[in-house]
Design a protein around this motif. Structure first.
Motif, mmCIF file in Angstrom:
data_model
loop_
_atom_site.group_PDB
_atom_site.id
_atom_site.type_symbol
_atom_site.label_atom_id
_atom_site.label_comp_id
_atom_site.label_asym_id
_atom_site.label_seq_id
_atom_site.Cartn_x
_atom_site.Cartn_y
_atom_site.Cartn_z
ATOM 1 N N GLN A 231 0.769 -1.235 0.015
ATOM 2 C CA GLN A 231 0.054 -0.091 0.096
ATOM 3 C C GLN A 231 0.817 1.466 0.122
ATOM 4 O O GLN A 231 0.307 2.397 -0.328
ATOM 5 C CB GLN A 231 -1.096 -0.101 1.185
ATOM 6 N N VAL A 232 2.261 1.181 0.323
ATOM 7 C CA VAL A 232 3.106 2.253 0.416
ATOM 8 C C VAL A 232 3.802 2.012 -0.806
ATOM 9 O O VAL A 232 3.933 2.960 -1.683
ATOM 10 C CB VAL A 232 3.889 2.231 1.699
ATOM 11 N N ASP A 233 4.940 1.235 -0.535
ATOM 12 C CA ASP A 233 5.951 1.236 -2.021
ATOM 13 C C ASP A 233 6.789 2.154 -2.060
ATOM 14 O O ASP A 233 6.571 3.246 -1.171
ATOM 15 C CB ASP A 233 5.131 0.666 -3.227
ATOM 16 N N ALA A 234 7.647 2.360 -3.059
ATOM 17 C CA ALA A 234 8.568 3.388 -3.124
ATOM 18 C C ALA A 234 7.873 4.714 -3.497
ATOM 19 O O ALA A 234 7.954 5.668 -3.240
ATOM 20 C CB ALA A 234 9.635 3.007 -4.374
ATOM 21 N N ALA A 235 6.563 4.478 -4.377
ATOM 22 C CA ALA A 235 5.973 5.674 -4.811
ATOM 23 C C ALA A 235 5.261 6.197 -3.505
ATOM 24 O O ALA A 235 5.299 7.416 -3.780
ATOM 25 C CB ALA A 235 4.735 5.444 -5.633
ATOM 26 N N GLY A 236 4.687 5.580 -2.641
ATOM 27 C CA GLY A 236 4.200 6.154 -1.544
ATOM 28 C C GLY A 236 5.259 6.952 -0.672
ATOM 29 O O GLY A 236 5.004 7.943 0.043
ATOM 30 N N GLU B 288 -3.701 8.846 10.098
ATOM 31 C CA GLU B 288 -4.597 9.484 9.104
ATOM 32 C C GLU B 288 -4.037 10.283 8.191
ATOM 33 O O GLU B 288 -4.184 10.446 7.050
ATOM 34 C CB GLU B 288 -5.501 10.376 9.875
ATOM 35 N N VAL B 289 -3.017 11.098 8.841
ATOM 36 C CA VAL B 289 -2.035 12.007 7.779
ATOM 37 C C VAL B 289 -1.322 11.147 6.906
ATOM 38 O O VAL B 289 -1.487 11.451 5.393
ATOM 39 C CB VAL B 289 -0.889 12.856 8.646
ATOM 40 N N LEU B 290 -0.626 10.143 7.264
ATOM 41 C CA LEU B 290 0.137 9.194 6.366
ATOM 42 C C LEU B 290 -1.050 8.488 5.278
ATOM 43 O O LEU B 290 -0.638 8.521 4.160
ATOM 44 C CB LEU B 290 0.850 8.079 7.113
ATOM 45 N N LYS B 291 -1.920 8.168 5.864
ATOM 46 C CA LYS B 291 -2.902 7.465 4.790
ATOM 47 C C LYS B 291 -3.480 8.631 3.730
ATOM 48 O O LYS B 291 -3.899 8.473 2.561
ATOM 49 C CB LYS B 291 -4.106 7.126 5.627
ATOM 50 N N LEU B 292 -3.772 9.882 4.283
ATOM 51 C CA LEU B 292 -4.160 10.850 3.221
ATOM 52 C C LEU B 292 -2.965 11.170 2.267
ATOM 53 O O LEU B 292 -3.291 11.425 0.975
ATOM 54 C CB LEU B 292 -4.603 12.103 4.028
#
Length: 235
Positions: free
Chosen positions: A4-9, A191-195
């Motif tokens: 869900q994060v990966d390098a792009a996130g 919540e900040v990181l998910k946004l």
């Protein structure tokens, strides 16, 4: 490693700019979590100095910091954790005259304050600038987290006006269970990181209530009020 994060996130996190309003009980854990996650720019706004009574819950400070500016001590500690993070110190009181100019420079605004006047300024300004408002509040053994702002719902959808002075006892006047700010602040950081990375379901339009004394959780929906004077069409 998380899909869900990966390098792009992680790159999105690195390029993000988050403002934390308040460098106290909630602001400390939020700042620590976001710093360690690699948020590229963290703004801290607070006009207060460290007091001995803060040390029970404000984890960025020590006894040697009593009497020093919170934002500058916090910057030093955060950069010891992650030197790549640009920590911007704003040693000032947030008010209607400076909120827009300050908020414009950031992507997400975190409410880590302890008074109603500041909360409504944050809410109104986030609506005006269409920015996410990650709300958090603590009181004795209890806490709340929600994602507001943008096109609503906003704080005025819940309560059109802040309470009158003395109508509600604020957390700073009754005490706070030392561990509760860490719990609520970590949820705000989540919540900040998910946004930022666009993963999962945020608390947009929902509020989580936590009772740490009895370890109970509850959730309510926050409907957008069509006639809200801030995010709606007004009366």
């Amino acid at each position: 490693m998380l899909p869900q994060v990966d390098a792009a996130g992680q790159e999105k996190i690195k390029n993000s700019k988050v403002l934390i309003v308040g460098a106290g009980g909630l602001g400390c854990p939020v700042a620590m979590e976001l710093c360690c996650a690699g948020v590229g720019t963290i703004g801290l706004i607070d006009f207060d100095v460290v007091d001995i009574s803060n040390l029970q819950r404000q984890l960025l400070y020590t006894e040697q910091d009593v009497g020093k500016s919170k934002v500058y001590v916090a910057k030093q500690r955060l950069n010891e954790m992650n030197s790549d993070v640009d920590v911007i110190c704003i040693e000032d009181r947030l008010d209607e005259s400076n909120a827009t100019e300050i908020f414009e420079k950031f992507d997400i605004i975190v409410d880590a304050t302890d008074n109603f006047d500041a909360r409504y300024i944050i809410s109104d300004t986030c609506v005006k600038l269409n920015k996410p408002h990650v709300y958090g509040a603590i009181y004795e053994f209890y806490g709340q987290v929600a994602v507001l702002g943008g096109n609503g719902p906003c704080l005025r959808c819940l309560n059109p006006q802040p309470p009158e002075k003395g109508e509600i006892i604020e957390a700073k006047d009754v005490g706070v269970f030392g561990a509760i700010p860490g719990v609520i602040g970590s949820l705000q950081a989540c919540e900040v990181l998910k946004l930022i990375i666009g993963a999962g379901t945020t608390l947009k339009g929902r509020m989580i209530f936590i009772d740490m004394l009895n370890m109970a959780f509850d959730e309510v929906e926050i409907p957008k009020y069509p006639k809200c004077t801030s995010c709606g069409k007004g009366e």
